[in-house]
Write an enzyme that holds these catalytic residues in place. Structure first.
Site, PDB file in Angstrom:
ATOM      1  N   CYS A 130      33.719  27.007  36.216  1.00 46.00           N
ATOM      2  CA  CYS A 130      34.232  25.527  36.811  1.00 46.00           C
ATOM      3  C   CYS A 130      34.337  24.697  35.850  1.00 46.00           C
ATOM      4  O   CYS A 130      32.974  24.153  34.969  1.00 46.00           O
ATOM      5  CB  CYS A 130      33.643  25.278  37.744  1.00 46.00           C
ATOM      6  SG  CYS A 130      34.652  23.717  38.783  1.00 46.00           S
ATOM      7  N   ARG A 142      34.370  17.908  36.018  1.00 41.45           N
ATOM      8  CA  ARG A 142      33.459  17.185  35.129  1.00 41.45           C
ATOM      9  C   ARG A 142      31.672  17.722  35.520  1.00 41.45           C
ATOM     10  O   ARG A 142      31.329  18.227  36.386  1.00 41.45           O
ATOM     11  CB  ARG A 142      33.460  16.145  36.137  1.00 41.45           C
ATOM     12  CG  ARG A 142      32.766  15.291  35.188  1.00 41.45           C
ATOM     13  CD  ARG A 142      32.954  13.875  35.519  1.00 41.45           C
ATOM     14  NE  ARG A 142      31.867  12.264  34.225  1.00 41.45           N
ATOM     15  CZ  ARG A 142      31.624  11.187  34.817  1.00 41.45           C
ATOM     16  NH1 ARG A 142      32.833  10.912  35.444  1.00 41.45           N
ATOM     17  NH2 ARG A 142      31.456  10.734  34.030  1.00 41.45           N
ATOM     18  N   ARG A 183      30.120  23.340  50.352  1.00 42.15           N
ATOM     19  CA  ARG A 183      31.404  23.702  50.525  1.00 42.15           C
ATOM     20  C   ARG A 183      31.532  24.016  49.574  1.00 42.15           C
ATOM     21  O   ARG A 183      31.562  23.784  48.578  1.00 42.15           O
ATOM     22  CB  ARG A 183      32.006  22.597  50.882  1.00 42.15           C
ATOM     23  CG  ARG A 183      31.310  22.351  52.003  1.00 42.15           C
ATOM     24  CD  ARG A 183      32.738  20.847  52.469  1.00 42.15           C
ATOM     25  NE  ARG A 183      32.541  19.339  51.345  1.00 42.15           N
ATOM     26  CZ  ARG A 183      32.102  18.434  51.017  1.00 42.15           C
ATOM     27  NH1 ARG A 183      30.630  18.378  51.067  1.00 42.15           N
ATOM     28  NH2 ARG A 183      33.008  17.724  50.262  1.00 42.15           N
ATOM     29  N   TRP A 239      31.311  70.257  35.636  1.00 36.50           N
ATOM     30  CA  TRP A 239      31.986  69.404  35.217  1.00 36.50           C
ATOM     31  C   TRP A 239      33.054  68.289  36.407  1.00 36.50           C
ATOM     32  O   TRP A 239      32.792  67.557  36.986  1.00 36.50           O
ATOM     33  CB  TRP A 239      33.444  69.787  34.647  1.00 36.50           C
ATOM     34  CG  TRP A 239      34.463  68.933  34.672  1.00 36.50           C
ATOM     35  CD1 TRP A 239      34.165  68.410  32.369  1.00 36.50           C
ATOM     36  CD2 TRP A 239      35.490  68.361  34.959  1.00 36.50           C
ATOM     37  NE1 TRP A 239      35.092  67.960  32.246  1.00 36.50           N
ATOM     38  CE2 TRP A 239      35.922  67.728  33.959  1.00 36.50           C
ATOM     39  CE3 TRP A 239      35.773  68.253  36.026  1.00 36.50           C
ATOM     40  CZ2 TRP A 239      37.456  67.466  34.028  1.00 36.50           C
ATOM     41  CZ3 TRP A 239      37.120  68.080  36.448  1.00 36.50           C
ATOM     42  CH2 TRP A 239      37.623  66.941  35.617  1.00 36.50           C
ATOM     43  N   TYR A 271      32.581  64.234  37.508  1.00 36.05           N
ATOM     44  CA  TYR A 271      34.118  63.875  37.086  1.00 36.05           C
ATOM     45  C   TYR A 271      34.109  63.472  38.346  1.00 36.05           C
ATOM     46  O   TYR A 271      34.793  61.766  39.184  1.00 36.05           O
ATOM     47  CB  TYR A 271      34.708  64.495  37.397  1.00 36.05           C
ATOM     48  CG  TYR A 271      36.499  63.792  37.424  1.00 36.05           C
ATOM     49  CD1 TYR A 271      36.483  63.238  35.840  1.00 36.05           C
ATOM     50  CD2 TYR A 271      37.352  63.746  38.433  1.00 36.05           C
ATOM     51  CE1 TYR A 271      37.733  63.142  35.540  1.00 36.05           C
ATOM     52  CE2 TYR A 271      38.474  63.212  38.121  1.00 36.05           C
ATOM     53  CZ  TYR A 271      39.059  62.267  37.402  1.00 36.05           C
ATOM     54  OH  TYR A 271      40.196  62.092  36.839  1.00 36.05           O
ATOM     55  N   ASP A 321      33.121  68.774  29.023  1.00 34.59           N
ATOM     56  CA  ASP A 321      34.285  68.176  28.467  1.00 34.59           C
ATOM     57  C   ASP A 321      35.326  68.865  27.381  1.00 34.59           C
ATOM     58  O   ASP A 321      34.581  68.034  26.724  1.00 34.59           O
ATOM     59  CB  ASP A 321      34.755  66.624  29.042  1.00 34.59           C
ATOM     60  CG  ASP A 321      36.254  65.825  29.178  1.00 34.59           C
ATOM     61  OD1 ASP A 321      36.697  66.616  30.106  1.00 34.59           O
ATOM     62  OD2 ASP A 321      36.188  65.331  28.161  1.00 34.59           O
TER      63      ASP A 321
END
Length: 486
Positions: free
Chosen positions: A38, A41, A63, A429, A433, A449
């Site tokens: 944020c 300040r 809040r 494989w 995947y 792969d």
């Protein structure tokens, strides 16, 4: 969450994006709670209380900040998917906050009793599942009130509140203002049309071009389109009562805001929370890139540029769609698999009117493929899909339609991988995947792969498997990194 308060305050003061979504800061002098990024300040340290979840901050009476908007904070990654029951439960609550699904049903899917789930959830997050669910609904409603021009009633229903009165009462109790008053605080009007745009936060950096390149190469004609640096697709989902809703979604990147913009057709409003959850999964928004990179930067010793900060693992929007696409991709090129998938969709998908060029069909549901019965090999054979793969697709439809495998919220992905490999036509494989993309399993590795072998030439599959042990538990990210450098 008050251990190491000094360190948490230092992270808050530094606006460290690595903590975004992992903690929230309650500020006693204002009564609001903020994200650690944020820009308001900086409060004094003695006025700050730190919480692990937004729900815990709200239960303590704070809040949400209207400036940093806690509803846009990214979620937490699952690093131990075999044991993290509470994290999986939290994701299910987020996904189903608009559906009215009961806690007992969620507990059953996770393989435990609702009593055990309540106890574990409260111990981990310091709020009950019901309180967490209320916060999910309120934050979704707050996002809709802020970013859209939907009526308050439409917002209440989309966020999962059973009545407008219940929504107004809880909103006023938690946030000390009415939904209408919140909307009046927002600057500028928004035209009411047939689409809704919301923001989903992520932890930077995010290598968006690599994600789009991956999805573009595997896009299914009629289902997905990538253009103007955005991803578009059709959607067909059922709500808790079994009613079906069709529409489309468009996703773009907002790097200056560390968020994705998600535009959804208004026809999908009744299943909005489900759509947003699937987008989070598809674009890996729970990822904590710095944690991943700390482990994978050693890949650069093997090949410069192999380990890249900000790499994401492409997930999936539709588990059956992604699984079928994986089967069609066995031993053929990516382009050939896309051609077969397009034929499959044209033959058995449902037509959808979207008004967007290229988005014409929804992917066929498992039940529709089951209806082909014994004719499956003949029907799919006409599309160029060989009988072995046709039968595998049929078996996938059987297990998904019968919920014999849980791809999305499984407690033990490695166990589910073993079950997948028991299906004829699914080897290591394909199983790895599917786990990587549908189960959000961060530690899948495809040692056989072709792309990985090209990226790291000179190693056998066995040697690559041993080499990958150093990259645990982020081997899915290592896999994508290696594909990206080809």
């Amino acid at each position: 969450m008050q251990e190491n308060t000094k360190g948490l305050y230092a992270a808050f003061k530094a606006k460290d994006v690595r903590f975004d979504g992992r903690l929230f800061v309650g500020i006693s002098s204002t009564g609001i709670y903020c994200r650690p990024v944020c820009r308001a300040r900086q409060p004094k340290a003695e006025n700050c209380t730190f919480f692990r979840t937004a729900a815990a901050a709200e239960q303590a009476g704070y809040r949400p900040c209207l400036l940093c908007r806690p509803e846009l904070a990214p979620g937490s990654a699952i690093t131990d998917a075999t044991a993290n029951l509470v994290c999986r439960a939290a994701r299910m609550l987020e996904r189903n906050c608009g559906s009215g699904q009961k806690l007992r049903e969620i507990a059953e899917r996770l393989g435990c009793t609702d009593r055990h789930l309540r106890r574990a959830f409260t111990a981990e997050y310091h709020v009950s599942p019901v309180q967490y669910l209320q916060t999910c609904r309120l934050l979704l409603a707050k996002s809709l009130l802020t970013d859209t021009n939907l009526s308050v009633l439409e917002v209440a229903m989309a966020a999962g509140f059973g009545s407008l009165r219940r929504f107004n009462d809880l909103f006023k109790i938690r946030y000390q203002l009415t939904p209408t008053a919140l909307r009046k605080r927002q600057l500028g009007g928004r035209a009411h049309n047939e689409e809704i745009t919301l923001m989903l936060g992520y932890r930077p950096p995010y290598i968006w071009d690599k994600m789009l390149k991956f999805l573009s190469g595997r896009a299914i004609r009629g289902i997905e389109v990538i253009k103007n640096d955005e991803y578009l697709r059709t959607v067909q989902l059922k709500n808790a009562e079994g009613k079906q809703f069709c529409g489309w979604v468009r996703v773009g990147n907002r790097p200056a805001e560390n968020a994705l913009s998600v535009t959804v057709s208004e026809s999908l409003l009744p299943v909005l929370s489900e759509v947003l959850a699937r987008i989070k999964n598809l674009f890996d928004l729970y990822c904590e890139p710095n944690a991943v990179y700390e482990t994978l930067k050693v890949m650069n010793d093997l090949r410069p540029g192999a380990g890249v900060l900000g790499t994401r693992v492409p997930g999936c929007f539709n588990t059956f769609e992604t699984s079928v696409r994986a089967v069609l991709g066995q031993q053929v090129t990516v382009k050939a698999a896309s051609t077969l998938a397009a034929r499959f969709v044209a033959a058995y998908g449902s037509q959808i009117q979207t008004g967007i060029e290229g988005l014409t069909h929804s992917f066929p549901a498992p039940e529709k493929i089951l209806a082909l019965g014994e004719n499956i090999t003949e029907r799919l054979g006409k599309l160029g899909i060989i009988s072995a793969r046709a039968n595998t697709i049929y078996q996938l439809a059987v297990i998904l339609a019968g919920a014999k495998l849980d791809f999305e919220f499984c407690g033990d992905p490695e166990e589910e991988i073993q079950k997948l490999q028991a299906v004829r036509g699914i080897g290591s494989w394909t199983a790895q995947y599917i786990a990587m993309r549908t189960m959000s399993w961060p530690d899948a590795f495809l040692a056989t792969d072709v792309g990985i072998k090209k990226a790291l030439p000179g190693y056998t599959a066995k040697e690559l498997q041993l080499l990958s042990e150093e990259w645990c538990p982020w081997r899915s990210y290592a896999t994508v990194n290696l594909w990206n450098i080809l």
